[in-house]
Design an enzyme around this catalytic site. Structure first.
Site, PDB file in Angstrom:
ATOM      1  N   HIS A 122      -9.500   0.750   5.192  1.00 46.79           N
ATOM      2  CA  HIS A 122      -8.205   1.030   5.819  1.00 46.79           C
ATOM      3  C   HIS A 122      -8.431   1.991   6.982  1.00 46.79           C
ATOM      4  O   HIS A 122      -9.248   2.915   6.901  1.00 46.79           O
ATOM      5  CB  HIS A 122      -7.237   1.635   4.791  1.00 46.79           C
ATOM      6  CG  HIS A 122      -5.824   1.662   5.291  1.00 46.79           C
ATOM      7  ND1 HIS A 122      -5.394   2.602   6.191  1.00 46.79           N
ATOM      8  CD2 HIS A 122      -4.767   0.850   5.048  1.00 46.79           C
ATOM      9  CE1 HIS A 122      -4.113   2.368   6.474  1.00 46.79           C
ATOM     10  NE2 HIS A 122      -3.712   1.308   5.785  1.00 46.79           N
ATOM     11  N   GLY A 152       2.396   2.137  10.780  1.00 46.48           N
ATOM     12  CA  GLY A 152       3.281   3.287  10.612  1.00 46.48           C
ATOM     13  C   GLY A 152       3.989   3.708  11.888  1.00 46.48           C
ATOM     14  O   GLY A 152       4.592   4.777  11.959  1.00 46.48           O
ATOM     15  N   ASN A 197       0.864  -1.188   0.000  1.00 44.32           N
ATOM     16  CA  ASN A 197       0.000   0.000   0.000  1.00 44.32           C
ATOM     17  C   ASN A 197       0.895   1.230   0.000  1.00 44.32           C
ATOM     18  O   ASN A 197       1.496   1.562   1.016  1.00 44.32           O
ATOM     19  CB  ASN A 197      -0.891  -0.036   1.251  1.00 44.32           C
ATOM     20  CG  ASN A 197      -1.716   1.229   1.414  1.00 44.32           C
ATOM     21  OD1 ASN A 197      -1.835   2.024   0.479  1.00 44.32           O
ATOM     22  ND2 ASN A 197      -2.282   1.419   2.596  1.00 44.32           N
ATOM     23  N   TRP A 198       0.989   1.868  -1.159  1.00 43.83           N
ATOM     24  CA  TRP A 198       1.912   3.008  -1.281  1.00 43.83           C
ATOM     25  C   TRP A 198       1.357   4.280  -0.639  1.00 43.83           C
ATOM     26  O   TRP A 198       2.060   5.282  -0.549  1.00 43.83           O
ATOM     27  CB  TRP A 198       2.220   3.277  -2.757  1.00 43.83           C
ATOM     28  CG  TRP A 198       2.990   2.169  -3.437  1.00 43.83           C
ATOM     29  CD1 TRP A 198       3.470   1.021  -2.862  1.00 43.83           C
ATOM     30  CD2 TRP A 198       3.378   2.121  -4.813  1.00 43.83           C
ATOM     31  NE1 TRP A 198       4.122   0.255  -3.798  1.00 43.83           N
ATOM     32  CE2 TRP A 198       4.078   0.895  -5.008  1.00 43.83           C
ATOM     33  CE3 TRP A 198       3.195   2.955  -5.908  1.00 43.83           C
ATOM     34  CZ2 TRP A 198       4.602   0.525  -6.241  1.00 43.83           C
ATOM     35  CZ3 TRP A 198       3.713   2.577  -7.145  1.00 43.83           C
ATOM     36  CH2 TRP A 198       4.412   1.371  -7.302  1.00 43.83           C
ATOM     37  N   LYS A 199       0.100   4.262  -0.284  1.00 48.48           N
ATOM     38  CA  LYS A 199      -0.558   5.441   0.308  1.00 48.48           C
ATOM     39  C   LYS A 199      -0.316   6.682  -0.579  1.00 48.48           C
ATOM     40  O   LYS A 199      -0.184   6.559  -1.789  1.00 48.48           O
ATOM     41  CB  LYS A 199      -0.084   5.663   1.739  1.00 48.48           C
ATOM     42  CG  LYS A 199      -0.160   4.402   2.596  1.00 48.48           C
ATOM     43  CD  LYS A 199      -0.003   4.669   4.048  1.00 48.48           C
ATOM     44  CE  LYS A 199       0.104   3.357   4.803  1.00 48.48           C
ATOM     45  NZ  LYS A 199       0.073   3.512   6.244  1.00 48.48           N
ATOM     46  N   SER A 251       3.541  -2.311  10.285  1.00 41.73           N
ATOM     47  CA  SER A 251       5.003  -2.299  10.396  1.00 41.73           C
ATOM     48  C   SER A 251       5.644  -3.640  10.033  1.00 41.73           C
ATOM     49  O   SER A 251       6.600  -4.071  10.689  1.00 41.73           O
ATOM     50  CB  SER A 251       5.426  -1.845  11.798  1.00 41.73           C
ATOM     51  OG  SER A 251       4.947  -0.536  12.060  1.00 41.73           O
ATOM     52  N   GLY A 270       2.857  -1.181   4.303  1.00 40.71           N
ATOM     53  CA  GLY A 270       2.858   0.240   3.963  1.00 40.71           C
ATOM     54  C   GLY A 270       4.278   0.723   3.720  1.00 40.71           C
ATOM     55  O   GLY A 270       4.839   0.560   2.628  1.00 40.71           O
ATOM     56  N   GLY A 271       4.889   1.294   4.737  1.00 37.04           N
ATOM     57  CA  GLY A 271       6.207   1.931   4.614  1.00 37.04           C
ATOM     58  C   GLY A 271       7.243   1.088   3.886  1.00 37.04           C
ATOM     59  O   GLY A 271       7.943   1.584   2.992  1.00 37.04           O
ATOM     60  N   GLU A 326      -5.146  -5.293  10.678  1.00 32.96           N
ATOM     61  CA  GLU A 326      -4.147  -4.240  10.856  1.00 32.96           C
ATOM     62  C   GLU A 326      -4.410  -3.502  12.165  1.00 32.96           C
ATOM     63  O   GLU A 326      -5.189  -2.533  12.197  1.00 32.96           O
ATOM     64  CB  GLU A 326      -4.234  -3.241   9.705  1.00 32.96           C
ATOM     65  CG  GLU A 326      -4.025  -3.850   8.337  1.00 32.96           C
ATOM     66  CD  GLU A 326      -3.511  -2.807   7.367  1.00 32.96           C
ATOM     67  OE1 GLU A 326      -2.379  -2.956   6.925  1.00 32.96           O
ATOM     68  OE2 GLU A 326      -4.216  -1.836   7.093  1.00 32.96           O
ATOM     69  N   GLU A 382      -6.865   4.444   8.063  1.00 27.70           N
ATOM     70  CA  GLU A 382      -6.688   5.875   7.771  1.00 27.70           C
ATOM     71  C   GLU A 382      -7.943   6.455   7.134  1.00 27.70           C
ATOM     72  O   GLU A 382      -8.314   7.604   7.403  1.00 27.70           O
ATOM     73  CB  GLU A 382      -5.452   6.069   6.870  1.00 27.70           C
ATOM     74  CG  GLU A 382      -4.160   5.816   7.640  1.00 27.70           C
ATOM     75  CD  GLU A 382      -2.995   5.329   6.802  1.00 27.70           C
ATOM     76  OE1 GLU A 382      -3.043   5.429   5.568  1.00 27.70           O
ATOM     77  OE2 GLU A 382      -2.029   4.824   7.407  1.00 27.70           O
TER      78      GLU A 382
HETATM   79  C1  PEP Z   1      -0.746  -0.022   6.002  1.00 23.51           C
HETATM   80  O1  PEP Z   1      -0.786   1.092   5.563  1.00 23.51           O
HETATM   81  O2  PEP Z   1      -1.670  -0.791   5.709  1.00 23.51           O
HETATM   82  C2  PEP Z   1       0.376  -0.409   6.858  1.00 23.51           C
HETATM   83  C3  PEP Z   1       0.323  -1.579   7.435  1.00 23.51           C
HETATM   84  O3  PEP Z   1       1.408   0.478   6.993  1.00 23.51           O
HETATM   85  P1  PEP Z   1       2.859   0.187   7.665  1.00 23.51           P
HETATM   86  O4  PEP Z   1       3.368  -1.096   7.071  1.00 23.51           O
HETATM   87  O5  PEP Z   1       3.690   1.367   7.300  1.00 23.51           O
HETATM   88  O6  PEP Z   1       2.642   0.041   9.137  1.00 23.51           O
END
Ligand code: PEP
Length: 251
Positions: free
Chosen positions: A96, A174, A10-12, A214, A235-236, A168, A98
């Site tokens: 998600h 994040g 997920n590049w957000k 993470s 994500g990251g 999640e 966010e």
């Molecule tokens: C996400 O955005 O779904 C996520 C899990 O982010 P991260 O891996 O950065 O925690």
């Protein structure tokens, strides 16, 4: 059951055009291990370019990070299922944390988005997860059960084939803090049991449940080797080719 693993990135709201192209090219030139499927969720504006770079190979699929529930119409700035489908998306993220937090997406709206995707032959990657205070007060299983009940349990058993679940925990997204493999397994097992009660064991066994929060090269192996963890939503670490590739090659 021997489910394949899914590693979704997920590049957000990250990466301008050239960086998105470079990252995709880097991933496409890598070999994806057998038994692993990769899904990329770039921003809407990159779907066309990323989708074109993915043409002709079958191990990496395209997802949108969001979609509108309505078929079409006067929704300025929004994107429909038909649009993402026309750019080659097979999936969209729904729910998600966010989007739930910053865009006030309700359980009801999420159910409508899932319905819109399924009606058009796409799949939903439906995200659930509890905030820190709920983890601390111990009611995290009930919290996630409610999220699933409210947005998913209107589906019939045949529709469940088009769902990927992603657990999640919000306190791990994040933040650099990851759920332990045992914490992830406990929730994934709980989710699978819930699905089994509602839809039967065969459907529950076939369902992919990804862990997100993470995920990085250092923890992917331990997380993904849990019995009910079928890969990750990343994500990251999906923004750095080397990190994402080493998560894909987690074994
Ligand atoms: C996400 O955005 O779904 C996520 C899990 O982010 P991260 O891996 O950065 O925690």
């Amino acid at each position: 059951m021997n489910r394949n693993k899914i590693v979704a990135g997920n590049w957000k709201m990250n990466l301008a055009k050239n960086d998105a192209i470079k990252l995709t090219e880097d991933l496409v030139s890598d070999s994806i291990p057998e038994g692993v499927k990769v899904i990329l969720a770039p921003s809407f504006v990159h779907l066309d370019r990323v989708g074109k770079l993915l043409e002709g190979q079958s191990s990496i699929s395209l997802a949108a990070q969001n979609v509108h529930a309505a078929e079409k119409g006067a929704y300025t700035g929004e994107i429909s299922v038909d649009m993402i489908k026309s750019y080659g998306c097979s999936y969209a993220l729904v729910g998600h944390s966010e989007r739930r937090a910053y865009f006030n997406e309700s359980h009801e709206l999420l159910a409508q988005k899932i319905d819109a995707l399924l009606k058009n032959g796409l799949s939903a990657i439906f995200c659930v997860g509890e905030p820190l205070e709920i983890r601390k007060d111990g009611s995290y299983k009930e919290y996630v059960s409610q999220q699933i009940n409210d947005s998913l349990f209107h589906l019939d058993a045949s529709q469940l084939d088009a769902i990927i679940l992603a657990y999640e925990p919000i306190w791990a997204i994040g933040t650099g803090e990851t759920a332990s493999p045992e914490q992830a397994q406990e929730m994934h097992q709980h989710i699978r049991e819930m699905i089994s009660e509602k839809y039967g064991e065969a459907k529950a066994e076939a369902l992919h449940i990804l862990y997100g929060g993470s995920v990085k090269p250092a923890n992917a192996t331990d997380l993904f080797s849990q019995a009910d963890v079928d890969g990750g939503l990343v994500g990251g670490a999906s923004l750095k080719a080397e990190d994402f590739k080493s998560i894909i090659h987690y074994k």
